[in-house]
Design a protein around this motif. Structure first.
Motif, mmCIF file in Angstrom:
data_model
loop_
_atom_site.group_PDB
_atom_site.id
_atom_site.type_symbol
_atom_site.label_atom_id
_atom_site.label_comp_id
_atom_site.label_asym_id
_atom_site.label_seq_id
_atom_site.Cartn_x
_atom_site.Cartn_y
_atom_site.Cartn_z
ATOM 1 N N SER A 346 46.111 28.904 34.432
ATOM 2 C CA SER A 346 44.688 29.117 34.670
ATOM 3 C C SER A 346 44.490 30.301 35.606
ATOM 4 N N LEU A 347 43.963 31.374 35.066
ATOM 5 C CA LEU A 347 43.721 32.598 35.836
ATOM 6 C C LEU A 347 42.322 32.516 36.440
ATOM 7 N N SER A 348 42.247 32.348 37.747
ATOM 8 C CA SER A 348 40.949 32.187 38.400
ATOM 9 C C SER A 348 40.175 33.504 38.395
ATOM 10 N N PRO A 349 38.848 33.443 38.556
ATOM 11 C CA PRO A 349 38.103 34.703 38.666
ATOM 12 C C PRO A 349 38.541 35.514 39.877
ATOM 13 N N TRP A 350 38.978 34.833 40.942
ATOM 14 C CA TRP A 350 39.446 35.568 42.121
ATOM 15 C C TRP A 350 40.690 36.381 41.770
ATOM 16 N N GLU A 351 41.631 35.771 41.053
ATOM 17 C CA GLU A 351 42.849 36.490 40.681
ATOM 18 C C GLU A 351 42.531 37.658 39.760
ATOM 19 N N ALA A 352 41.651 37.435 38.789
ATOM 20 C CA ALA A 352 41.301 38.497 37.852
ATOM 21 C C ALA A 352 40.626 39.666 38.565
ATOM 22 N N PHE A 353 39.642 39.370 39.414
ATOM 23 C CA PHE A 353 38.959 40.454 40.132
ATOM 24 C C PHE A 353 39.893 41.125 41.140
ATOM 25 N N TYR A 354 40.835 40.372 41.674
ATOM 26 C CA TYR A 354 41.818 40.992 42.574
ATOM 27 C C TYR A 354 42.597 42.075 41.842
ATOM 28 N N TYR A 355 43.110 41.761 40.660
ATOM 29 C CA TYR A 355 43.888 42.749 39.908
ATOM 30 C C TYR A 355 43.093 44.014 39.623
ATOM 31 N N ALA A 356 41.778 43.863 39.436
ATOM 32 C CA ALA A 356 40.938 45.003 39.066
ATOM 33 C C ALA A 356 40.323 45.721 40.259
ATOM 34 N N THR A 357 40.525 45.178 41.485
ATOM 35 C CA THR A 357 39.941 45.821 42.668
ATOM 36 C C THR A 357 41.016 46.030 43.746
ATOM 37 N N LEU A 358 41.120 45.112 44.687
ATOM 38 C CA LEU A 358 42.063 45.281 45.792
ATOM 39 C C LEU A 358 43.508 45.349 45.305
#
Length: 433
Positions: A346-358
């Motif tokens: 389960s890829l959380s939205p936090w993990e997904a947005f992390y990869y694309a930002t910080l």
């Protein structure tokens, strides 16, 4: 007198890697982001900061929107504008169809026009930092750097190195020419403004040992440039690579044997890595960059997000346009979630947005300058519209938590959701203008 601009709306960013650290998410429903001379001065609740603003501060109201750090697309091909969404084959056959189109980029006028289209499309999708593959022609990279520099865009690019195994109709370079062209581009552009060079072998199949030695030499001569290439994307690609380099125990080992692993090395795809490969990536601090839209489009396979987490590997995210049929990092996040689901992770939205930002900023070792909204960082950010479509507006009315809001944004969003894109505090895209 220094002019401060305040942006008011919901604010979202990450302070660390959510795979390993809890309580690293900050979401402010009614927030204020203040920017001066391209740099973030402050961020926080609007009711706490509004009364502290200097007299004359311009306040820009972003109603029904979430401000997020600008997106990082760390694996993308600029010369594939005319070949995106070509029907048909898996990787190797597909490459034989699309690569000859890159020949046009030796014409500076064509290269310039298409660089303009490519970067405008990226900004329209909220991407503010890119790691880009040019064509074999140095003119393609000159044009990209010139356009990115005019916008003050953080931009990494390199000309493709390929001295063998290219389809008919494409000009092969020589190791000597690759060294000369890359050195010339480094001298002209690397370190200028927010630009950086990446040594870019197309993949091991396209490079002789002599050309790979050129890549190694260039990395040794410049300690602050990047390395980018493809790795373990397709089973037939892997098989062919090991036929060409029989002395190596794995595809990753090919690059390792030339000293090309390290914290400034970004490997695209990395779908079929074994545990030993993950261990070696962790040891060297190298970056893995899956590209879910492309990996699904070409039927290449599923990146092992859980293995990457278990080995504490640096992960970024890309689109791989134009095998990826989009330049939207929201779409890449959406597809990453689906890719992980197929493997029971389960890829959380936090993990997904992390990869694309910080996470993208950390992958480039520039997280001290960009990637979130901490004061002192460069003000690259995107305004995401919570009413971009009737369905999104309806769904947002029923979103109860910040996690729900961000998950809806990544699962239902595309370029229509990007209301505005800012580079160093300057608006470079407004959807409605």
């Amino acid at each position: 007198m220094t002019l401060t601009v305040a942006h008011r709306g919901s604010l979202f960013h990450l302070l660390a890697d959510p795979r390993f650290k809890e309580d690293c998410v900050e979401f402010i429903e009614d927030g204020l982001l203040t920017v001066s001379e391209g740099v973030i001065e402050s961020m926080g609740p609007a009711d706490q900061l509004l009364h502290q603003l200097p007299a004359g501060t311009k306040v820009i109201q972003h109603n029904d929107a979430v401000l997020v750090p600008g997106f990082f697309d760390l694996h993308v091909h600029s010369p594939q504008l005319t070949t995106v969404a070509i029907y048909g084959e898996q990787l190797l056959g597909w490459l034989n169809t699309i690569i000859p189109e890159e020949e046009a980029y030796k014409d500076p006028e064509i290269a310039s026009k298409r660089a303009d289209i490519f970067i405008k499309e990226a900004l329209r999708n909220g991407t503010t930092t890119m790691a880009v593959y040019g064509s074999w022609a140095k003119e393609s990279v000159d044009a990209l750097f010139k356009k990115a520099d005019s916008l003050n865009m953080r931009f990494v690019a390199g000309k493709v190195m390929a001295d063998r195994n290219m389809p008919a109709g494409i000009s092969l370079t020589s190791p000597e020419q690759d060294y000369e062209d890359c050195s010339s581009l480094i001298d002209a552009w690397h370190g200028k403004g927010r630009l950086s060079y990446a040594v870019t072998p197309r993949f091991a199949i396209s490079c002789t040992r002599e050309d790979m030695n050129v890549a190694s030499r260039l990395m040794g001569e410049h300690d602050d440039i990047y390395f980018q290439t493809h790795l373990s994307e397709n089973p037939k690609e892997i098989e062919f690579t090991l036929e060409l380099f029989p002395e190596c125990k794995s595809y990753l080992d090919v690059y390792d044997s030339f000293g090309l692993l390290g914290r400034r090395s970004i490997f695209g795809h990395c779908i079929h890595l074994e545990d030993e490969d993950f261990k070696r990536v962790e040891e060297t601090g190298s970056v893995l960059c899956p590209n879910p839209p492309s990996n699904f489009f070409l039927g290449s396979g599923l990146f092992k997000f859980e293995n990457a987490k278990n080995h504490n590997v640096h992960v970024a995210l890309g689109t791989d346009f134009g095998a990826g049929n989009t330049l939207s990092m929201l779409s890449s996040m959406e597809n990453a979630y689906k890719m992980a689901q197929l493997q029971g992770y389960s890829l959380s939205p936090w993990e997904a947005f992390y990869y694309a930002t910080l996470g993208g900023a950390k992958a480039l070792s520039v997280d001290d300058r960009v990637g979130n909204f901490l004061p002192g960082k460069e003000a690259d950010f995107v305004v995401l519209d919570k009413k971009a479509t009737p369905l999104i507006e309806w769904r947002m009315e029923h979103a109860r938590t910040p996690a729900d809001v961000m998950f809806v944004l990544m699962m239902l969003g595309d370029d229509r959701m990007v209301r505005s894109t800012y580079l160093a505090g300057n608006a470079v895209h407004h959807r409605d203008e």
